[in-house]
Design an enzyme around this catalytic site. Structure first.
Site, PDB file in Angstrom:
ATOM      1  N   LYS A  66       6.255  22.430 -15.271  1.00  0.00           N
ATOM      2  CA  LYS A  66       5.470  21.278 -14.815  1.00  0.00           C
ATOM      3  C   LYS A  66       5.194  21.374 -13.314  1.00  0.00           C
ATOM      4  O   LYS A  66       4.064  21.181 -12.859  1.00  0.00           O
ATOM      5  CB  LYS A  66       6.232  19.984 -15.133  1.00  0.00           C
ATOM      6  CG  LYS A  66       5.559  18.722 -14.587  1.00  0.00           C
ATOM      7  CD  LYS A  66       4.855  17.943 -15.672  1.00  0.00           C
ATOM      8  CE  LYS A  66       4.100  16.756 -15.146  1.00  0.00           C
ATOM      9  NZ  LYS A  66       4.359  15.526 -15.908  1.00  0.00           N
ATOM     10  N   GLU A  85       7.355  17.241 -25.775  1.00  0.00           N
ATOM     11  CA  GLU A  85       6.841  17.736 -24.495  1.00  0.00           C
ATOM     12  C   GLU A  85       7.444  19.094 -24.138  1.00  0.00           C
ATOM     13  O   GLU A  85       6.795  19.929 -23.518  1.00  0.00           O
ATOM     14  CB  GLU A  85       7.106  16.728 -23.375  1.00  0.00           C
ATOM     15  CG  GLU A  85       6.477  15.351 -23.587  1.00  0.00           C
ATOM     16  CD  GLU A  85       4.974  15.301 -23.347  1.00  0.00           C
ATOM     17  OE1 GLU A  85       4.345  16.359 -23.107  1.00  0.00           O
ATOM     18  OE2 GLU A  85       4.413  14.193 -23.415  1.00  0.00           O
ATOM     19  N   LYS A 134       2.423  11.170 -11.647  1.00  0.00           N
ATOM     20  CA  LYS A 134       1.474  10.310 -12.373  1.00  0.00           C
ATOM     21  C   LYS A 134       2.149   8.982 -12.647  1.00  0.00           C
ATOM     22  O   LYS A 134       3.230   8.941 -13.237  1.00  0.00           O
ATOM     23  CB  LYS A 134       1.081  10.946 -13.703  1.00  0.00           C
ATOM     24  CG  LYS A 134      -0.107  11.870 -13.635  1.00  0.00           C
ATOM     25  CD  LYS A 134      -0.516  12.214 -15.054  1.00  0.00           C
ATOM     26  CE  LYS A 134      -1.683  13.167 -15.075  1.00  0.00           C
ATOM     27  NZ  LYS A 134      -2.035  13.528 -16.461  1.00  0.00           N
ATOM     28  N   HIS A 156       5.873   7.846 -27.689  1.00  0.00           N
ATOM     29  CA  HIS A 156       4.872   8.745 -27.104  1.00  0.00           C
ATOM     30  C   HIS A 156       4.981  10.162 -27.665  1.00  0.00           C
ATOM     31  O   HIS A 156       3.985  10.765 -28.070  1.00  0.00           O
ATOM     32  CB  HIS A 156       5.020   8.763 -25.581  1.00  0.00           C
ATOM     33  CG  HIS A 156       4.105   9.736 -24.894  1.00  0.00           C
ATOM     34  ND1 HIS A 156       2.733   9.624 -24.931  1.00  0.00           N
ATOM     35  CD2 HIS A 156       4.372  10.845 -24.159  1.00  0.00           C
ATOM     36  CE1 HIS A 156       2.194  10.631 -24.254  1.00  0.00           C
ATOM     37  NE2 HIS A 156       3.167  11.378 -23.773  1.00  0.00           N
ATOM     38  N   HIS A 173      -2.793   9.884 -27.681  1.00  0.00           N
ATOM     39  CA  HIS A 173      -3.056   8.589 -27.041  1.00  0.00           C
ATOM     40  C   HIS A 173      -3.889   7.701 -27.951  1.00  0.00           C
ATOM     41  O   HIS A 173      -3.723   6.474 -27.961  1.00  0.00           O
ATOM     42  CB  HIS A 173      -3.776   8.782 -25.706  1.00  0.00           C
ATOM     43  CG  HIS A 173      -2.894   9.281 -24.595  1.00  0.00           C
ATOM     44  ND1 HIS A 173      -3.387   9.769 -23.406  1.00  0.00           N
ATOM     45  CD2 HIS A 173      -1.540   9.363 -24.493  1.00  0.00           C
ATOM     46  CE1 HIS A 173      -2.380  10.128 -22.621  1.00  0.00           C
ATOM     47  NE2 HIS A 173      -1.255   9.896 -23.258  1.00  0.00           N
ATOM     48  N   ARG A 225      -4.121  21.168 -14.401  1.00  0.00           N
ATOM     49  CA  ARG A 225      -3.104  20.178 -14.774  1.00  0.00           C
ATOM     50  C   ARG A 225      -3.423  19.521 -16.118  1.00  0.00           C
ATOM     51  O   ARG A 225      -2.516  19.097 -16.840  1.00  0.00           O
ATOM     52  CB  ARG A 225      -2.951  19.110 -13.684  1.00  0.00           C
ATOM     53  CG  ARG A 225      -1.870  18.115 -14.019  1.00  0.00           C
ATOM     54  CD  ARG A 225      -1.483  17.193 -12.883  1.00  0.00           C
ATOM     55  NE  ARG A 225      -0.402  16.310 -13.330  1.00  0.00           N
ATOM     56  CZ  ARG A 225       0.311  15.542 -12.532  1.00  0.00           C
ATOM     57  NH1 ARG A 225       0.094  15.537 -11.228  1.00  0.00           N
ATOM     58  NH2 ARG A 225       1.257  14.771 -13.028  1.00  0.00           N
ATOM     59  N   ASN A 246      -1.741  18.222 -21.035  1.00  0.00           N
ATOM     60  CA  ASN A 246      -2.036  17.159 -22.001  1.00  0.00           C
ATOM     61  C   ASN A 246      -2.358  17.686 -23.394  1.00  0.00           C
ATOM     62  O   ASN A 246      -3.064  17.014 -24.157  1.00  0.00           O
ATOM     63  CB  ASN A 246      -3.198  16.302 -21.489  1.00  0.00           C
ATOM     64  CG  ASN A 246      -2.744  15.332 -20.408  1.00  0.00           C
ATOM     65  OD1 ASN A 246      -1.670  14.772 -20.490  1.00  0.00           O
ATOM     66  ND2 ASN A 246      -3.554  15.159 -19.394  1.00  0.00           N
ATOM     67  N   ARG A 268       0.803  -1.231   0.000  1.00  0.00           N
ATOM     68  CA  ARG A 268       0.000   0.000   0.000  1.00  0.00           C
ATOM     69  C   ARG A 268       0.833   1.276   0.000  1.00  0.00           C
ATOM     70  O   ARG A 268       0.360   2.343   0.354  1.00  0.00           O
ATOM     71  CB  ARG A 268      -0.997   0.027   1.169  1.00  0.00           C
ATOM     72  CG  ARG A 268      -1.936  -1.155   1.157  1.00  0.00           C
ATOM     73  CD  ARG A 268      -3.136  -0.924   2.045  1.00  0.00           C
ATOM     74  NE  ARG A 268      -4.003  -2.102   2.038  1.00  0.00           N
ATOM     75  CZ  ARG A 268      -3.880  -3.111   2.896  1.00  0.00           C
ATOM     76  NH1 ARG A 268      -2.947  -3.075   3.833  1.00  0.00           N
ATOM     77  NH2 ARG A 268      -4.689  -4.150   2.813  1.00  0.00           N
ATOM     78  N   GLU A 300      -5.345  16.788 -10.996  1.00  0.00           N
ATOM     79  CA  GLU A 300      -5.906  17.088 -12.314  1.00  0.00           C
ATOM     80  C   GLU A 300      -7.415  17.372 -12.287  1.00  0.00           C
ATOM     81  O   GLU A 300      -8.199  16.713 -12.974  1.00  0.00           O
ATOM     82  CB  GLU A 300      -5.605  15.946 -13.296  1.00  0.00           C
ATOM     83  CG  GLU A 300      -5.733  16.367 -14.753  1.00  0.00           C
ATOM     84  CD  GLU A 300      -5.041  15.400 -15.704  1.00  0.00           C
ATOM     85  OE1 GLU A 300      -5.726  14.655 -16.373  1.00  0.00           O
ATOM     86  OE2 GLU A 300      -3.794  15.423 -15.768  1.00  0.00           O
ATOM     87  N   HIS A 316      -2.400  15.302 -26.343  1.00  0.00           N
ATOM     88  CA  HIS A 316      -2.337  13.933 -25.820  1.00  0.00           C
ATOM     89  C   HIS A 316      -3.604  13.118 -26.096  1.00  0.00           C
ATOM     90  O   HIS A 316      -3.533  11.903 -26.191  1.00  0.00           O
ATOM     91  CB  HIS A 316      -2.060  13.949 -24.315  1.00  0.00           C
ATOM     92  CG  HIS A 316      -0.636  14.279 -23.976  1.00  0.00           C
ATOM     93  ND1 HIS A 316      -0.031  15.453 -24.371  1.00  0.00           N
ATOM     94  CD2 HIS A 316       0.302  13.597 -23.282  1.00  0.00           C
ATOM     95  CE1 HIS A 316       1.221  15.463 -23.903  1.00  0.00           C
ATOM     96  NE2 HIS A 316       1.440  14.349 -23.255  1.00  0.00           N
TER      97      HIS A 316
END
Length: 338
Positions: free
Chosen positions: A201, A159, A117, A239, A226, A215, A219, A95, A211, A222
Site C-alpha cells: 500500500k 484486502e 484516505k 466492506h 461499493h 493508486r 480498488n 482546517r 489517485e 471495490h
C-alpha cells in the site's frame, strides 16, 4: 506514541465496541510519564451505517466543547469506519489538526489506516465526501485482533488477497498456503501479512497519493463492492465481504475480455471460499441497481466508468475505461437479476 503528540490536548475517537476493550489502555499510553497531556474521548456507535454527517458532528461537538486548539491531536482507535471518520474530522477541524491512527481490525491494519484516505458515506454512494489527509503515524498492535469477531477477521483478508492479485503474485502464492493460519490468527502469519500489505500500500500511495492513476488499482473489486454496500444497505455486509464478491465479478469480467487465464478465475474463487468470504452478491442486487450506483462512483471521469481489471499473468492489473461494454453487461447479468 506521545512523541507524535505535539500539543497538550488529545481527542481519542472510538466506538462502543472498542472503547470497553482498549480506551483506558490507550489513554494510559498517551499520558504515562507525560503529565502535561490531557485526553478527551468521544465514543461513537459502531457500524458502517453510522459513517455519516450526523455522527461526524459528534466529533466536532466534543472538540469544540473541549476547546481544543490547532496544536491538538486526534487519535483514531478502531476499525476502518472510525479511522475514516476521525481522519476526516482531523482534516477539517480548524482546517486541519494532527492525527494518529491506531487500527484495531485486520481491514484497518492492512489497508484503510495507511495512505490518508478519509471520509464519510452519502446515502447515494460510499465515501463520496472526504479528504486526502495523512496521519502522523499508524500504530499497529496485532494483539487487538484477538478480540476481533470471526466475520471481521475474514472481511479484512479480502484486502490482503487484493494486494496479491494486483501487484504481488508471490504474496498471493504465500496466502494460498497460509489462509487457514491467518483465519486461526497465527501471530507470525498475521504479522507477515500485515507487514507485506502495508509495504504494498505504502509503495503505491507514495507514487500516487491523490489517485490520478496507479493508486486506483488498490480498488480492485471495490466498484462492484461499493455498489453492493450502497444498494444492499450500509453495514448489512461488511466492506471486505462486498469487496470479495466484487473481486469475483471483476475477475469474471477480465476473463470474459480474454485478459486472464481461467486458472486465475479458479484460484480467486477457491481462496475466497477458504477465507470464508462470499463470492456472489446478495440476491436482492439487480443489474439496474449496479448500473445506477456505479454511475456515481468516484472513478467515473467524463461520464465514463473506469474499472480495475486483471490483465496478463497473476499479479498484473489495469485501471481503464477502455473495455468492451458487452463484457460488463454480461458479468452483471451473470451475477444479478435483470
Amino acid at each position: 506514541m506521545f512523541r507524535h503528540v505535539h500539543g497538550k490536548r488529545v481527542l481519542v475517537v472510538t466506538n462502543d465496541r472498542v472503547a470497553p476493550l482498549y480506551l483506558d489502555k490507550t489513554i494510559d499510553a498517551l499520558t504515562r510519564g507525560n503529565p502535561n497531556v490531557t485526553v478527551e474521548s468521544v465514543i461513537l456507535p459502531d457500524g458502517e451505517k453510522y459513517k455519516d454527517m450526523d455522527t461526524l458532528m459528534k466529533v466536532f461537538d466534543k472538540a469544540i466543547e473541549s476547546r481544543l486548539d490547532r496544536r491538538c491531536t486526534f487519535v483514531a482507535l478502531g476499525g476502518g469506519v472510525i479511522g475514516d471518520m476521525c481522519g476526516y474530522a482531523a482534516a477539517s477541524y480548524l482546517r486541519g489538526v494532527n492525527f494518529i491512527q491506531i487500527p484495531t481490525t485486520v481491514m484497518a491494519q492492512v489497508d484503510s489506516s495507511v495512505g490518508g484516505k478519509t471520509g464519510i458515506n452519502h446515502r447515494l454512494g460510499k465515501n463520496l465526501i472526504g479528504a486526502f489527509y495523512q496521519p502522523q503515524c499508524v500504530l499497529v498492535d496485532t494483539d487487538t485482533l484477538n478480540t476481533l469477531p470471526d466475520r471481521e477477521m475474514a472481511s479484512g483478508l479480502a484486502e490482503v488477497i487484493k494486494y496479491g492479485l494486483i501487484r504481488d503474485a508471490e504474496f498471493f502464492e504465500w496466502q494460498e498456503k497460509n489462509i487457514e493460519a491467518l483465519l486461526a490468527r497465527d501471530p507470525a502469519a498475521l504479522a507477515f501479512a500485515i507487514k507485506r500489505s502495508c509495504e504494498n500500500k505504502a509503495d503505491v500511495v507514495s507514487q500516487d497519493e491523490k489517485e490520478s492513476g496507479l493508486r486506483a488499482t488498490l480498488n480492485l473489486g471495490h466498484t462492484f463492492g461499493h455498489a453492493i454496500e450502497t444498494g444492499f444497505g450500509y453495514g448489512e455486509w461488511l466492506h471486505g465481504e462486498a469487496v470479495a464478491a466484487g473481486t469475483v465479478m471483476a475477475v469474471d469480467m477480465s476473463y470474459r475480455l480474454g485478459w486472464i487465464d481461467e486458472s486465475i478465475v479458479k484460484r480467486v474463487n477457491k481462496i475466497l471460499v477458504r477465507a470464508k468470504l462470499p463470492t456472489t452478491p446478495p440476491e436482492s442486487m439487480t443489474v439496474s441497481m449496479f448500473k445506477s450506483i456505479m454511475a456515481v462512483d468516484k472513478k467515473v471521469a467524463d461520464g465514463l466508468l473506469r474499472l480495475i481489471l486483471l490483465k496478463g499473468p497473476l499479479g498484473n492489473c489495469v485501471f481503464t475505461g477502455d473495455y468492451d461494454r458487452e463484457a460488463l453487461d454480461a458479468t452483471l447479468r451473470a451475477f444479478s437479476k435483470s
